[in-house]
Write an enzyme that holds these catalytic residues in place. Structure first.
Site, short mmCIF file in Angstrom:
data_model
loop_
_atom_site.label_atom_id
_atom_site.label_comp_id
_atom_site.label_asym_id
_atom_site.label_seq_id
_atom_site.Cartn_x
_atom_site.Cartn_y
_atom_site.Cartn_z
N TYR A 195 -56.93 -13.36 22.73
CA TYR A 195 -55.59 -13.95 22.64
C TYR A 195 -55.47 -15.06 23.66
O TYR A 195 -55.84 -14.90 24.83
CB TYR A 195 -54.52 -12.86 22.87
CG TYR A 195 -54.54 -11.85 21.75
CD1 TYR A 195 -53.95 -12.14 20.52
CD2 TYR A 195 -55.23 -10.65 21.88
CE1 TYR A 195 -54.02 -11.24 19.46
CE2 TYR A 195 -55.31 -9.74 20.83
CZ TYR A 195 -54.70 -10.05 19.63
OH TYR A 195 -54.79 -9.17 18.57
N SER A 196 -54.97 -16.22 23.20
CA SER A 196 -54.81 -17.38 24.09
C SER A 196 -53.71 -17.10 25.09
O SER A 196 -52.67 -16.53 24.74
CB SER A 196 -54.41 -18.62 23.30
OG SER A 196 -55.29 -18.83 22.24
N CYS A 354 -55.12 -26.31 17.45
CA CYS A 354 -55.24 -24.86 17.58
C CYS A 354 -54.37 -24.17 16.53
O CYS A 354 -53.24 -24.57 16.28
CB CYS A 354 -54.82 -24.41 18.98
SG CYS A 354 -55.16 -22.67 19.31
N GLU A 394 -59.67 -25.17 18.44
CA GLU A 394 -59.80 -23.71 18.54
C GLU A 394 -59.04 -23.11 17.36
O GLU A 394 -57.81 -23.07 17.37
CB GLU A 394 -59.25 -23.20 19.87
CG GLU A 394 -59.58 -21.73 20.10
CD GLU A 394 -59.37 -21.33 21.55
OE1 GLU A 394 -60.23 -21.65 22.40
OE2 GLU A 394 -58.34 -20.69 21.82
N TYR A 396 -58.94 -19.94 14.24
CA TYR A 396 -59.38 -18.57 13.97
C TYR A 396 -58.75 -18.04 12.69
O TYR A 396 -57.88 -18.68 12.12
CB TYR A 396 -59.05 -17.66 15.16
CG TYR A 396 -57.69 -17.88 15.79
CD1 TYR A 396 -56.56 -17.21 15.32
CD2 TYR A 396 -57.52 -18.76 16.87
CE1 TYR A 396 -55.31 -17.39 15.89
CE2 TYR A 396 -56.28 -18.95 17.46
CZ TYR A 396 -55.18 -18.27 16.96
OH TYR A 396 -53.95 -18.45 17.54
P1 FAD Z 1 -58.10 -6.45 12.63
O1 FAD Z 1 -57.85 -4.99 12.63
O2 FAD Z 1 -59.28 -6.96 13.37
O3 FAD Z 1 -58.14 -6.94 11.14
C1 FAD Z 1 -58.53 -8.29 10.82
C2 FAD Z 1 -57.80 -8.72 9.56
O4 FAD Z 1 -58.04 -7.82 8.49
C3 FAD Z 1 -56.29 -8.75 9.77
O5 FAD Z 1 -55.83 -9.99 9.27
C4 FAD Z 1 -55.74 -7.62 8.98
O6 FAD Z 1 -54.54 -8.02 8.35
C5 FAD Z 1 -56.81 -7.34 7.94
N1 FAD Z 1 -56.90 -5.88 7.71
C6 FAD Z 1 -57.30 -4.95 8.59
N2 FAD Z 1 -57.25 -3.73 8.01
C7 FAD Z 1 -56.83 -3.90 6.74
C8 FAD Z 1 -56.60 -3.04 5.63
N3 FAD Z 1 -56.78 -1.72 5.71
N4 FAD Z 1 -56.15 -3.58 4.48
C9 FAD Z 1 -55.97 -4.91 4.36
N5 FAD Z 1 -56.18 -5.77 5.38
C10 FAD Z 1 -56.61 -5.29 6.54
N6 FAD Z 1 -54.07 -14.13 17.57
C11 FAD Z 1 -52.80 -14.22 18.01
O7 FAD Z 1 -51.89 -13.57 17.45
N7 FAD Z 1 -52.46 -15.02 19.09
C12 FAD Z 1 -53.38 -15.75 19.75
O8 FAD Z 1 -53.06 -16.46 20.72
C13 FAD Z 1 -54.75 -15.67 19.31
N8 FAD Z 1 -55.70 -16.38 19.94
C14 FAD Z 1 -56.98 -16.31 19.49
C15 FAD Z 1 -57.95 -17.08 20.13
C16 FAD Z 1 -59.25 -17.05 19.67
C17 FAD Z 1 -60.28 -17.91 20.37
C18 FAD Z 1 -59.61 -16.22 18.58
C19 FAD Z 1 -61.02 -16.17 18.07
C20 FAD Z 1 -58.66 -15.44 17.95
C21 FAD Z 1 -57.34 -15.47 18.39
N9 FAD Z 1 -56.36 -14.71 17.78
C22 FAD Z 1 -55.05 -14.81 18.20
C23 FAD Z 1 -56.67 -13.75 16.68
C24 FAD Z 1 -56.86 -12.34 17.29
O9 FAD Z 1 -57.98 -12.35 18.13
C25 FAD Z 1 -57.07 -11.24 16.24
O10 FAD Z 1 -58.12 -11.64 15.39
C26 FAD Z 1 -55.84 -10.94 15.42
O11 FAD Z 1 -54.78 -10.51 16.26
C27 FAD Z 1 -56.12 -9.83 14.39
O12 FAD Z 1 -56.63 -8.71 15.07
P2 FAD Z 1 -56.25 -7.24 14.60
O13 FAD Z 1 -57.02 -6.29 15.43
O14 FAD Z 1 -54.77 -7.06 14.53
O15 FAD Z 1 -56.80 -7.24 13.12
#
Ligand code: FAD
Length: 396
Positions: A195-196, A354, A394, A396
């Site tokens: 997260y940024s 971004c 950046e 994602y």
């Molecule tokens: P995960 O559990 O990892 O799931 C990934 C995706 O799959 C999700 O979109 C979810 O909707 C989908 N999914 C999971 N399970 C299911 C299911 N059973 N059925 C259907 N769909 C499903 N995010 C921010 O909000 N703010 C930031 O500032 C930010 N900065 C970032 C910076 C970088 C450099 C990077 C690489 C990513 C950044 N992200 C940011 C994204 C963040 O890291 C996560 O990827 C994001 O929050 C999703 O993680 P999660 O664990 O909630 O989803």
């Protein structure tokens, strides 16, 4: 220098003095005398180019320090000094373990720059990988505020985390990892999500050891739901900081062009607050193109209204407002073509993009049109800017 910081060193006991690292380093940060091969902390930018070429692994040594070991000290060593006892978990952190998964995620997020990203030459030196998976730091939640309207389409939160007495030196544009609790389907601990940071280096509240994040709740998302449901007083395991290139130049005359969607606004908020606190509101030289579906879904819509135009020229662009034509950031960039052309010609202009990966194509195409009308090839201009540390993506 942002302190404490992680210093790159070479183990004199293991090094075979082949000088491959010295020949590889693009920053000329590595040098040698008759005794040792050493790393100049003022020049090393953590690009990691030297790591894979070292035949012995002696290059992959790190110490968290308050003050850098000088070249003279390093030349005199027969062995590496022990880790200094720095207060807090950093002192006993497993310093050998670079968090490769996070590095790979970041490298992937920076792909849209079209080549290897470089930090602005005047950017402060970042601390990276201070806290890792083996020894994360615990932060306490100070606040969790909804940034988007409850009747809008997205739930984006402003989360404030306090690191208490633990060191967490961050720069604007860096990210942290959050480790969601529990285990995955295979019973293994869950991996952190990035997260940024959306606050400036001196804290969400100036002088406090806290940071803010801008987190969007993803349907079924493990970590985003965990974070968006956090309550004041809860504790969170954090790794990082991460990122050594998507950084702000430390030049008050630099012009900053920011293009973002959704939570891509997080680093832009940090940049704007840093400028506000250092340069002041009078002449920020910042321009932002910020896209969302509607004002209800645009994080920080209310606070942005209070930011003076002299600090930040704002283009808030909406794609789903009833009765109005759809507009995306690339559309507004084209409408604002003369201003963008003017910035592209300026060697002090820095570009930051971004947000969602899907925005890249449209933004690139708008830049191509604007550059072509200037009689310039966008891809070569972009590559020059990137090489000069002035073009950053950046997504994602
Ligand atoms: P995960 O559990 O990892 O799931 C990934 C995706 O799959 C999700 O979109 C979810 O909707 C989908 N999914 C999971 N399970 C299911 C299911 N059973 N059925 C259907 N769909 C499903 N995010 C921010 O909000 N703010 C930031 O500032 C930010 N900065 C970032 C910076 C970088 C450099 C990077 C690489 C990513 C950044 N992200 C940011 C994204 C963040 O890291 C996560 O990827 C994001 O929050 C999703 O993680 P999660 O664990 O909630 O989803």
């Amino acid at each position: 220098m942002n302190k404490p910081f992680k210093q790159h060193l070479i183990d004199p006991e293991v090094c075979i003095r082949c000088y491959t690292c010295e020949m590889t380093c693009p920053e000329q940060a590595i040098e040698h005398d008759d005794n040792n091969v050493v790393v100049n902390a003022d020049l090393c930018n953590f690009c990691m180019d030297c790591i894979p070429v070292c035949p012995t692994g002696s290059i992959d040594e790190w110490r968290v320090v308050k003050d850098a070991h000088s070249l003279e000290e390093q030349y005199s060593w027969d062995e590496l000094p022990p880790q200094e006892d720095i207060a807090g978990p950093a002192g006993d952190a497993d310093l050998d373990a670079l968090d490769e998964a996070m590095a790979a995620l970041l490298a992937d997020a920076h792909q849209g720059a079209g080549g290897k990203a470089k930090a602005p030459a005047t950017a402060a030196k970042p601390t990276i990988n201070l806290h890792n998976l083996g020894k994360p730091v615990e932060a306490v939640v100070q606040g969790n505020y909804r940034l988007t309207d409850s009747d809008g389409n997205v739930d984006v939160r402003h989360i404030i985390l306090d690191f208490q007495g633990h060191p967490m030196p961050v720069l604007e544009g860096q990210s942290v990892g959050i480790i969601p609790p529990g285990t995955d389907a295979e019973g293994k601990p869950r991996l952190p999500r990035l997260y940024s940071i959306s606050s400036p280096r001196d804290g969400e509240r100036s002088g406090y050891n806290n940071v803010s994040l801008t987190v969007k709740r993803e349907e079924h998302g493990v970590c985003s739901n965990f974070v968006c449901d956090l309550e004041k007083g809860d504790t969170v395991k954090i790794t990082g900081p991460f990122g050594a290139t998507f950084l702000l130049p430390d030049d008050p005359e630099a012009r900053i062009m920011m293009i973002c969607t959704g939570t891509g606004s997080a680093p832009m908020r940090a940049f704007t607050m840093r400028r506000q606190r250092t340069v002041g509101a009078k002449n920020g030289g910042m321009t932002m193109y910020f896209g969302a579906r509607s004002p209800k879904d645009l994080p920080y819509h209310g606070p942005l209204k209070k930011v003076p135009e002299s600090l930040l020229k704002q283009h808030l662009v909406f794609s789903r407002v009833e009765g109005e034509p759809k507009e995306y950031v690339q559309d507004r960039m084209l409408t604002d073509q003369p201003a963008i052309a003017d910035m592209l010609k300026d060697p002090k202009c820095y570009i930051y993009i971004c947000g969602l990966r899907g925005m890249e194509e449209g933004v690139n195409s708008a830049f191509s049109t604007i550059a072509s009308d200037m009689g310039t090839d966008w891809l070569s201009l972009r590559d020059t800017m990137r090489e000069e540390g002035r073009y950053h993506v950046e997504t994602y």
